[in-house]
Design a protein around this motif. Structure first.
Motif, mmCIF file in Angstrom:
data_model
loop_
_atom_site.group_PDB
_atom_site.id
_atom_site.type_symbol
_atom_site.label_atom_id
_atom_site.label_comp_id
_atom_site.label_asym_id
_atom_site.label_seq_id
_atom_site.Cartn_x
_atom_site.Cartn_y
_atom_site.Cartn_z
ATOM 1 N N ILE A 73 0.848 -1.195 0.000
ATOM 2 C CA ILE A 73 0.000 0.000 0.000
ATOM 3 C C ILE A 73 0.885 1.246 0.000
ATOM 4 O O ILE A 73 1.748 1.403 0.862
ATOM 5 C CB ILE A 73 -0.937 0.011 1.217
ATOM 6 C CG1 ILE A 73 -1.874 -1.203 1.157
ATOM 7 C CG2 ILE A 73 -1.737 1.300 1.278
ATOM 8 C CD1 ILE A 73 -2.754 -1.373 2.376
ATOM 9 N N ALA A 74 0.658 2.116 -0.962
ATOM 10 C CA ALA A 74 1.459 3.336 -1.100
ATOM 11 C C ALA A 74 0.765 4.511 -0.431
ATOM 12 O O ALA A 74 -0.466 4.552 -0.345
ATOM 13 C CB ALA A 74 1.705 3.634 -2.576
ATOM 14 N N LEU A 75 1.549 5.461 0.023
ATOM 15 C CA LEU A 75 1.020 6.648 0.687
ATOM 16 C C LEU A 75 1.535 7.910 0.008
ATOM 17 O O LEU A 75 2.612 7.919 -0.582
ATOM 18 C CB LEU A 75 1.430 6.678 2.160
ATOM 19 C CG LEU A 75 0.872 5.590 3.075
ATOM 20 C CD1 LEU A 75 1.762 4.368 3.081
ATOM 21 C CD2 LEU A 75 0.726 6.110 4.503
ATOM 22 N N ALA A 76 0.756 8.975 0.141
ATOM 23 C CA ALA A 76 1.130 10.298 -0.369
ATOM 24 C C ALA A 76 0.148 11.308 0.222
ATOM 25 O O ALA A 76 -0.892 10.922 0.769
ATOM 26 C CB ALA A 76 1.092 10.321 -1.894
ATOM 27 N N PRO A 77 0.446 12.601 0.134
ATOM 28 C CA PRO A 77 -0.522 13.606 0.585
ATOM 29 C C PRO A 77 -1.872 13.398 -0.099
ATOM 30 O O PRO A 77 -1.945 13.260 -1.312
ATOM 31 C CB PRO A 77 0.129 14.927 0.153
ATOM 32 C CG PRO A 77 1.594 14.632 0.232
ATOM 33 C CD PRO A 77 1.719 13.215 -0.260
ATOM 34 N N ASP A 254 -10.462 7.402 5.616
ATOM 35 C CA ASP A 254 -9.860 7.158 4.312
ATOM 36 C C ASP A 254 -8.873 6.000 4.391
ATOM 37 O O ASP A 254 -8.865 5.107 3.546
ATOM 38 C CB ASP A 254 -9.157 8.427 3.824
ATOM 39 C CG ASP A 254 -8.843 8.389 2.335
ATOM 40 O OD1 ASP A 254 -9.554 7.679 1.611
ATOM 41 O OD2 ASP A 254 -7.898 9.061 1.901
ATOM 42 N N THR A 255 -8.047 6.023 5.435
ATOM 43 C CA THR A 255 -7.045 4.971 5.616
ATOM 44 C C THR A 255 -7.706 3.623 5.877
ATOM 45 O O THR A 255 -7.330 2.604 5.274
ATOM 46 C CB THR A 255 -6.115 5.320 6.798
ATOM 47 O OG1 THR A 255 -5.439 6.541 6.495
ATOM 48 C CG2 THR A 255 -5.094 4.225 7.024
ATOM 49 N N VAL A 260 -8.892 -1.817 4.026
ATOM 50 C CA VAL A 260 -9.834 -2.923 3.855
ATOM 51 C C VAL A 260 -10.015 -3.255 2.376
ATOM 52 O O VAL A 260 -10.018 -4.423 1.977
ATOM 53 C CB VAL A 260 -11.196 -2.577 4.489
ATOM 54 C CG1 VAL A 260 -12.236 -3.639 4.133
ATOM 55 C CG2 VAL A 260 -11.065 -2.465 5.996
ATOM 56 N N GLY A 261 -10.138 -2.215 1.543
ATOM 57 C CA GLY A 261 -10.339 -2.436 0.114
ATOM 58 C C GLY A 261 -9.168 -3.135 -0.541
ATOM 59 O O GLY A 261 -9.337 -4.110 -1.286
ATOM 60 N N VAL A 262 -7.960 -2.644 -0.276
ATOM 61 C CA VAL A 262 -6.760 -3.237 -0.876
ATOM 62 C C VAL A 262 -6.521 -4.634 -0.313
ATOM 63 O O VAL A 262 -6.182 -5.562 -1.046
ATOM 64 C CB VAL A 262 -5.529 -2.346 -0.609
ATOM 65 C CG1 VAL A 262 -4.262 -3.016 -1.139
ATOM 66 C CG2 VAL A 262 -5.712 -0.981 -1.279
ATOM 67 N N ALA A 263 -6.715 -4.787 1.015
ATOM 68 C CA ALA A 263 -6.506 -6.092 1.648
ATOM 69 C C ALA A 263 -7.481 -7.134 1.111
ATOM 70 O O ALA A 263 -7.121 -8.301 0.914
ATOM 71 C CB ALA A 263 -6.644 -5.966 3.159
ATOM 72 N N SER A 264 -8.719 -6.730 0.858
ATOM 73 C CA SER A 264 -9.715 -7.657 0.310
ATOM 74 C C SER A 264 -9.312 -8.122 -1.082
ATOM 75 O O SER A 264 -9.402 -9.317 -1.400
ATOM 76 C CB SER A 264 -11.089 -6.983 0.260
ATOM 77 O OG SER A 264 -11.531 -6.627 1.548
ATOM 78 N N LYS A 265 -8.845 -7.188 -1.892
ATOM 79 C CA LYS A 265 -8.440 -7.520 -3.255
ATOM 80 C C LYS A 265 -7.213 -8.436 -3.264
ATOM 81 O O LYS A 265 -7.077 -9.305 -4.112
ATOM 82 C CB LYS A 265 -8.144 -6.245 -4.047
ATOM 83 C CG LYS A 265 -7.970 -6.475 -5.544
ATOM 84 C CD LYS A 265 -7.861 -5.160 -6.283
ATOM 85 C CE LYS A 265 -7.783 -5.378 -7.797
ATOM 86 N NZ LYS A 265 -9.006 -5.974 -8.344
ATOM 87 N N ALA A 266 -6.327 -8.238 -2.260
ATOM 88 C CA ALA A 266 -5.108 -9.047 -2.186
ATOM 89 C C ALA A 266 -5.311 -10.363 -1.444
ATOM 90 O O ALA A 266 -4.425 -11.220 -1.446
ATOM 91 C CB ALA A 266 -4.005 -8.243 -1.507
ATOM 92 N N PHE A 303 -3.280 5.446 -0.347
ATOM 93 C CA PHE A 303 -3.938 5.712 -1.623
ATOM 94 C C PHE A 303 -4.656 4.472 -2.134
ATOM 95 O O PHE A 303 -4.073 3.384 -2.213
ATOM 96 C CB PHE A 303 -2.915 6.182 -2.667
ATOM 97 C CG PHE A 303 -2.845 7.675 -2.807
ATOM 98 C CD1 PHE A 303 -3.072 8.298 -4.018
ATOM 99 C CD2 PHE A 303 -2.547 8.470 -1.704
ATOM 100 C CE1 PHE A 303 -3.004 9.680 -4.150
ATOM 101 C CE2 PHE A 303 -2.472 9.845 -1.812
ATOM 102 C CZ PHE A 303 -2.707 10.452 -3.039
ATOM 103 N N VAL A 304 -5.928 4.654 -2.502
ATOM 104 C CA VAL A 304 -6.721 3.544 -3.016
ATOM 105 C C VAL A 304 -6.178 3.070 -4.360
ATOM 106 O O VAL A 304 -6.449 1.937 -4.789
ATOM 107 C CB VAL A 304 -8.202 3.959 -3.139
ATOM 108 C CG1 VAL A 304 -8.397 4.933 -4.310
ATOM 109 C CG2 VAL A 304 -9.116 2.748 -3.266
ATOM 110 N N GLU A 305 -5.375 3.915 -5.021
ATOM 111 C CA GLU A 305 -4.744 3.500 -6.283
ATOM 112 C C GLU A 305 -3.797 2.327 -6.092
ATOM 113 O O GLU A 305 -3.342 1.720 -7.076
ATOM 114 C CB GLU A 305 -3.993 4.681 -6.900
ATOM 115 C CG GLU A 305 -4.879 5.723 -7.567
ATOM 116 C CD GLU A 305 -5.401 6.770 -6.600
ATOM 117 O OE1 GLU A 305 -5.965 7.771 -7.053
ATOM 118 O OE2 GLU A 305 -5.252 6.573 -5.368
#
Length: 429
Positions: A73-77, A254-255, A260-266, A303-305
């Motif tokens: 999971i990547a982070l940015a402003p 947001d976090t 949850v979204g990224v973890a579910s996909k992975a 980031f959800v990306e």
């Protein structure tokens, strides 16, 4: 060494796959290095220094997430938080950007404390899903409105306050083209679609004489104009309570949603519904927020990306580390970032707005006690030009509507407390 650090074999991946996943994630979120400096520059901050702070905060966040939490999971402003920083806190409320940075720093520390003492689940679960959805959608509308104003598609009107600009002028026309191009490229699954659209519109502006050539690469600008410039002392005022809460809640929700979204996909979520190493992931996010404030940028968030990288096979923190390295390399492209005009980023703002508003489909519109606070929150964010006011009035309306509908027992203690705090703030401010 990489196998030992990231447990590649255990997660069914390899170095090549992780690198490709990291590059994919970076391409989908690299637009932030253009959008964030431009947005915070409107608050009076040095654009070059914010560009450096953006890249460094993103890199540090990615490295912590990768090495400590081992998540791809990547982070940015974050988008929305930077808009609130500039147009809500600084331009809207009249605070200095130094005070706004102080509020970001304090919100990061509170987020960190919630993560360390493991009370974040109680905070997240005690806020109704409808309000969380309304907050996200409201921020989306706020971003869209800012994009429309910055591009000249919406202008001041003495009779109606706002009105349609001259859409045949160069800037509004290119902004509209950028939006169409962004959606078309995203729909076709083009990697880096948002960044490509921004660069394409900038190139058109250059060819048509509206943008001045500034080069592509150079030594990074100085970060001195924003480094350690935050004002923490003035954050502890009554009027800043809702600001700190807004930064905290938006970052927290947001976090949590992204994780949850990224973890579910992975496929990381266990059978009991729990997410492994959740504390470390939240700690990475909150630490990056405070560090970003020290460097000179608005809240740093997941980031959800990152789902793009997961779709490309990313399964470990090595993906996030690769993204962090690419953000460091991006430091040398400051002249390119400096050339990006506001209308070139309008399409990106509108695209992000669409993503944030998509959650409205989950609202139970048949239940007025749930739907009404959502609408209040959504509409009042752009109309008051403040995410903080939208959140405050959303909480108050939720508690009041439930109480007067005879369903006060459905309101959690935290919502009652926060609603009372917001009412007191309005009464004494």
């Amino acid at each position: 060494m990489l196998e030992k650090l990231f447990k590649l074999s255990e997660n069914g991946t390899n170095v090549r796959t992780e690198i490709i996943a990291g590059i994919t994630t970076f391409l989908t979120m690299a637009y932030i290095i253009f959008v964030n400096p431009a947005m915070l520059a409107d608050a009076g901050m040095d654009k070059g220094a914010v560009f450096v702070a953006t890249c460094l905060a993103a890199a540090i966040g990615c490295f912590i997430m990768g090495f400590v939490a081992n998540y791809p999971i990547a982070l940015a402003p974050g988008m929305g938080l930077n808009a609130f920083f500039t147009y809500g806190v600084v331009l809207g409320m009249g605070h200095t950007w130094q005070v706004a940075l102080g509020a970001v720093f304090v919100s990061g520390l509170i987020f960190m404390a919630l993560s360390i003492f493991k009370v974040r689940e109680w905070v997240i679960n005690s806020i109704p899903m409808s309000l969380r959805t309304g907050i996200s959608a409201g921020i989306g509308l706020f971003l869209a409105f800012i994009g429309l104003q910055n591009s000249g598609l919406v202008v001041d009107n003495p009779a109606t306050l706002v009105g349609l600009g001259n859409i045949t002028d160069l800037k509004p026309a290119l902004a509209a083209l950028g939006f169409f191009l962004t959606i078309g490229l995203v729909y076709r699954g083009v990697r880096g679609a948002v960044m490509i659209a921004i660069l394409a519109i900038t190139a058109l502006g250059l060819l048509l004489g509206d943008v001045q050539w500034g080069g592509v690469m150079s030594v990074p600008p100085s970060i001195a104009p924003t480094f350690l410039e935050m004002n923490i002392a003035d954050v502890f005022q009554v009027g800043m309570i809702s600001v700190v809460f807004a930064f905290l809640f938006v970052d927290l929700f947001d976090t949590a949603g992204t994780l949850v979204g990224v973890a579910s996909k992975a496929g990381f979520i266990k059978e009991d519904g729990k997410l492994p190493r959740l504390s470390k992931a939240l700690l990475a996010d909150s630490t990056a927020t405070s560090v970003g404030a020290v460097l000179g940028t608005s809240s740093t968030t997941s980031f959800v990306e990152s789902t793009a990288g997961v779709a490309a096979g990313g399964r470990t923190g090595l993906t996030a580390v690769v993204v962090g390295i690419l953000f460091l390399l991006a430091l040398f492209f400051s002249p390119l970032a400096g050339m990006i005009p506001a209308y070139a980023t309008a399409g990106a703002l509108f695209y992000v707005a669409i993503l944030m508003m998509s959650g409205l489909v989950s609202v139970d519109w048949r239940d007025l006690t749930e739907a009404a606070p959502v609408v209040v929150t959504c509409l009042l964010m752009p109309l008051t030009y403040s995410i903080a006011e939208g959140i405050a009035l959303g909480f108050i309306s939720y508690a009041a509507i439930k109480l007067l509908s005879g369903r006060g027992r459905e309101v959690s203690v935290s919502v009652w407390v926060l609603s009372a705090i917001f009412i007191i703030k309005y009464l004494i401010s």
